[in-house]
Design an enzyme around this catalytic site. Structure first.
Site, mmCIF file in Angstrom:
data_model
loop_
_atom_site.group_PDB
_atom_site.id
_atom_site.type_symbol
_atom_site.label_atom_id
_atom_site.label_comp_id
_atom_site.label_asym_id
_atom_site.label_seq_id
_atom_site.Cartn_x
_atom_site.Cartn_y
_atom_site.Cartn_z
ATOM 1 N N HIS A 137 0.827 -1.225 0.000
ATOM 2 C CA HIS A 137 0.000 0.000 0.000
ATOM 3 C C HIS A 137 0.854 1.265 0.000
ATOM 4 O O HIS A 137 0.356 2.370 -0.198
ATOM 5 C CB HIS A 137 -0.919 0.041 1.232
ATOM 6 C CG HIS A 137 -1.917 -1.070 1.249
ATOM 7 N ND1 HIS A 137 -2.825 -1.255 0.226
ATOM 8 C CD2 HIS A 137 -2.154 -2.069 2.143
ATOM 9 C CE1 HIS A 137 -3.570 -2.324 0.499
ATOM 10 N NE2 HIS A 137 -3.186 -2.832 1.661
ATOM 11 N N HIS A 176 -6.247 -7.142 -0.259
ATOM 12 C CA HIS A 176 -6.391 -5.700 -0.506
ATOM 13 C C HIS A 176 -5.718 -5.318 -1.819
ATOM 14 O O HIS A 176 -4.758 -5.973 -2.242
ATOM 15 C CB HIS A 176 -5.746 -4.895 0.637
ATOM 16 C CG HIS A 176 -6.349 -5.158 1.977
ATOM 17 N ND1 HIS A 176 -5.813 -6.073 2.862
ATOM 18 C CD2 HIS A 176 -7.441 -4.632 2.577
ATOM 19 C CE1 HIS A 176 -6.551 -6.094 3.967
ATOM 20 N NE2 HIS A 176 -7.555 -5.233 3.822
HETATM 21 C C1 X5A Z 1 -0.985 -5.141 4.097
HETATM 22 C C2 X5A Z 1 -2.440 -5.103 4.438
HETATM 23 C C3 X5A Z 1 -4.344 -3.806 5.106
HETATM 24 C C4 X5A Z 1 -4.720 -2.450 5.595
HETATM 25 C C5 X5A Z 1 -6.181 -2.410 6.002
HETATM 26 C C6 X5A Z 1 -6.596 -1.048 6.507
HETATM 27 N N1 X5A Z 1 -2.968 -3.923 4.776
HETATM 28 N N2 X5A Z 1 -7.993 -1.028 6.824
HETATM 29 O O1 X5A Z 1 -3.103 -6.134 4.415
HETATM 30 ZN ZN ZN Z 2 -4.047 -7.072 2.858
#
Ligand code: X5A
Ligand code: ZN
Length: 651
Positions: A137, A176
């Site tokens: 992210h 995600h």
């Molecule tokens: C790396 C990962 C998830 C972030 C979720 C925030 N991040 N709601 O799985």
């Molecule tokens: Zn994730």
């Protein structure tokens, strides 16, 4: 040829932790690493790996992807107190700083680069890095979603620079969307980024428009960003496998990468509180095995998310075990992807068809669709059918108010139209081959279905009505051909070019209907060449269940087998037989063939003559053609193969 599997882990990375209460971030815990590592030990996988030490990624390496501002902010948190850490963390969406975070993040980058070096130098052919904080992210100038530096993105840039690679594949199976990775490589055709992710039509975090399937990359990078959004939770093994078969693998093999990096989040596995998906740990063995076939086996797996400790650690073990070359465990459960998954897969394939030759083949549609509500009798069907969610009432109201408001008298009709259209849509979009809808008023449903199909763009719809029905005037001129099979002579309604009335009452055995189907209905249908066949069964039908099944069975040769059944006032027996015919489970059984009565022969002849006058090309046999066919059949008994072919009109 390199061999061996590298494992990179450093306990130091467990020191990054949340110091205050934050219900969003509190799942990203140090135990994610320790429990995975312990489980690898437990299965004696650890001792089979090549252990490579982690190192700190250098500032220069971090700057391959990130801005110096971002690096400086991160560095500055090393000496901050809790209050300051909390304040800086608040500048980002879902991130927390600890005084050790910067050092851990540098180790995470360095561990990833060590893995790349180990694989690129041939010291191992593949491997896994267990790291925290995760990376996908993280963006050029921002921490995000538990990620500070984008480990995998840095590794890709590093591999390009150090080893001169021109094609790197990043597979992001975390639940995600790795929007950070997407942004970094959006315009870069040398890095192909694939991500599937929980999306729910942009409801799910990070809720970005650019996570949808139509974000295909920009400029020179067009076609090198592949997003597969999951619009429902509960995706399972078959959905993931279908995504690999029909999206990732064809593109990946065409791309022919020199190195594969996996953004390996296990929050896409069963039990994860973030993902809410159903895929079992075994599926990761299969995904890993597939990716091992690319880039000469050069595969680097880097941990991202995964928040259910048991599911996470089992899945990590499945991955490492497969990297080591162990046989993959069998996948169990339903082996067909769900409709929502098929829909997403078809959308992303359509979006990428311009860029990838290997996406050009058609994905086989599901066989038979029907909806869940409509009296709930679907569980009584003898064959597996796919359940489609009906269009809901408000959606439906909006939809019908445009065209068909006058047809909709009550809620029950509206509801049944909702189911009907949901199924029809699947057929029109070729996501289902055929379907069954129940309707309290088949005539209304069919009128809407025909209008909708023509509106969708179909040029020829063949519609066969069975039973008494007030057939709605057909305004879609030329695009619909109706054959009405009923018991009573229809007064005032004469057959025309697009409407044929066939009075037919099957005899007791029912098998004289063969002569109507073979002698009239099929020839008319084949010369019409419909794009869709609709068969509606209403009240007071003059045909028995086996005659109706025969229609369904024999009309499957048309319209690429696209048949839509609309059945009024469900008789479960009829539904069962139609469902059987549609999935191809069995053909109706008839007794001894009884030739039709002279009256019926005349009826067919009359209709045929009418048709022949109307239309040039037709498939009716003329009397003399029939004679020559017979003669050849007799000759055939003398054993000449050529005569058989001649009899069939082939030579
Ligand atoms: C790396 C990962 C998830 C972030 C979720 C925030 N991040 N709601 O799985
Ligand atoms: Zn994730």
């Amino acid at each position: 040829m390199a061999s061996g599997t590298a494992l990179i882990y450093d306990e130091e990375m467990t020191t990054h932790k949340l110091l205050w209460t934050d219900p969003i971030c509190d799942i990203e815990v140090p135990e994610r690493l320790t429990s995975s590592y312990e489980q690898l030990k437990h299965y004696r996988l650890l001792e089979r790996c090549v252990h490579v030490p982690a190192r700190e990624g250098s500032e220069e390496e971090i700057l391959l992807v990130h801005s110096s501002e971002h690096l400086e902010v991160a560095k500055s948190t090393r000496t901050m107190n809790e209050e300051e850490l909390k304040r800086v963390s608040g500048n980002y969406d879902a991130f927390f700083f600890h005084p050790n975070t910067y050092s851990c993040a540098r180790l995470a980058v360095g561990a990833t680069l060590q893995l790349v070096d180990t694989v690129m130098s041939g010291k191992a052919c593949n491997g896994m890095a267990l790291v925290r904080p995760p990376g996908h992210h993280s963006q050029r100038n921002a921490a995000n979603g538990f990620c500070l530096f984008n480990n995998v993105a840095i590794a890709a840039e590093y591999a390009k620079l150090k080893y001169g690679l021109q094609r790197i594949l990043i597979v992001d199976w975390d639940v995600h969307h790795g929007q950070g990775t997407q942004y970094i490589f959006e315009e870069d055709p040398s890095v192909l980024y694939f991500s599937w992710h929980r999306y729910e039509h942009q409801e799910f975090w990070p809720s970005l428009k650019e996570s949808d399937y139509d974000a295909v990359g920009l400029g020179k990078g067009k076609g090198f960003n592949i997003n597969l959004p999951w619009n429902k939770v509960g995706m399972g093994n078959s959905d993931y496998l279908a995504a690999f078969f029909h999206v990732l693998l064809p593109v990946a093999f065409e791309f022919d990468p020199e190195l594969v990096l996996v953004s390996s989040g296990y929050d896409s596995g069963i039990g994860d509180p973030e993902g809410q998906m159903n895929a079992t740990p075994e599926v990761f063995a299969h995904l890993t095995r597939f990716l091992m076939q690319l880039a000469n086996g050069k595969l680097c797996v880097i941990l991202e998310g995964g928040y259910h400790l048991k599911s996470l650690s089992e899945s990590v073990c499945m991955t490492v075990k497969t990297l080591l070359g162990d046989p993959v465990p069998q996948i169990t459960g339903e082996m067909a992807p769900c409709l929502s998954a098929i829909e997403s897969i078809q959308n992303v394939r359509a979006a990428h068809k311009p860029y990838w030759k290997w996406l050009k083949y058609e994905v086989p549609p599901i066989k038979t669709a029907t909806t869940t509500h409509s009296k709930g009798s679907t569980h009584l069907l003898p064959v597996p059918v796919h359940l489609v969610k009906a269009v809901d009432k408000t959606e439906m109201k909006a939809l019908v108010s445009g065209f068909y408001a006058d047809l909709v008298k009550d809620d029950r009709t509206l509801l049944s139209l909702g189911s009907m259209l949901a199924i029809l849509d699947k057929i029109l979009k070729k996501e289902a081959c055929n379907g069954i809808a129940e309707s309290p008023t088949a005539a209304v449903s069919v009128a809407v279905a025909l209008g909708h199909s023509v509106h969708f763009g179909l040029q020829r719809v063949l519609c066969i009505f069975v039973g008494d029905m007030q057939i709605m005037p057909n305004t879609e001129d030329g695009k619909v051909l109706i054959i009405h099979i009923c018991e009573k002579e229809e007064s005032g309604k004469t057959s025309s070019k697009h409407f044929i009335s066939l009075n037919w009452k099957a005899d007791a055995e029912g098998n004289d209907f063969f002569s109507a189907v073979l002698g009239f209905i099929l020839p008319v249908a084949y010369s019409y060449q419909p794009n869709l066949t609709v068969i509606a069964v209403g009240p007071n039908r003059s045909l028995g269940i086996s005659e109706i099944s025969l229609l369904f069975a024999l009309l499957q040769g048309l319209a690429e087998s696209r048949i839509f059944a609309v059945i009024e006032d469900t008789e479960i027996n009829l539904m069962q037989n139609v469902a059987k015919a549609l999935v191809g489970a069995s053909a109706p059984h008839f007794g001894v063939y009884v030739p039709p009565t002279q009256e019926k022969v005349n009826k067919i002849k009359l209709l045929r003559d009418q048709r022949s006058n109307d239309k040039g090309g037709h498939l009716f046999l003329k009397e003399n053609a029939l004679l020559s066919f017979r003669r050849n059949r007799q000759e055939q008994q003398s054993g000449s193969n050529e005569n058989v072919l001649m009899g069939l009109g082939i030579v």
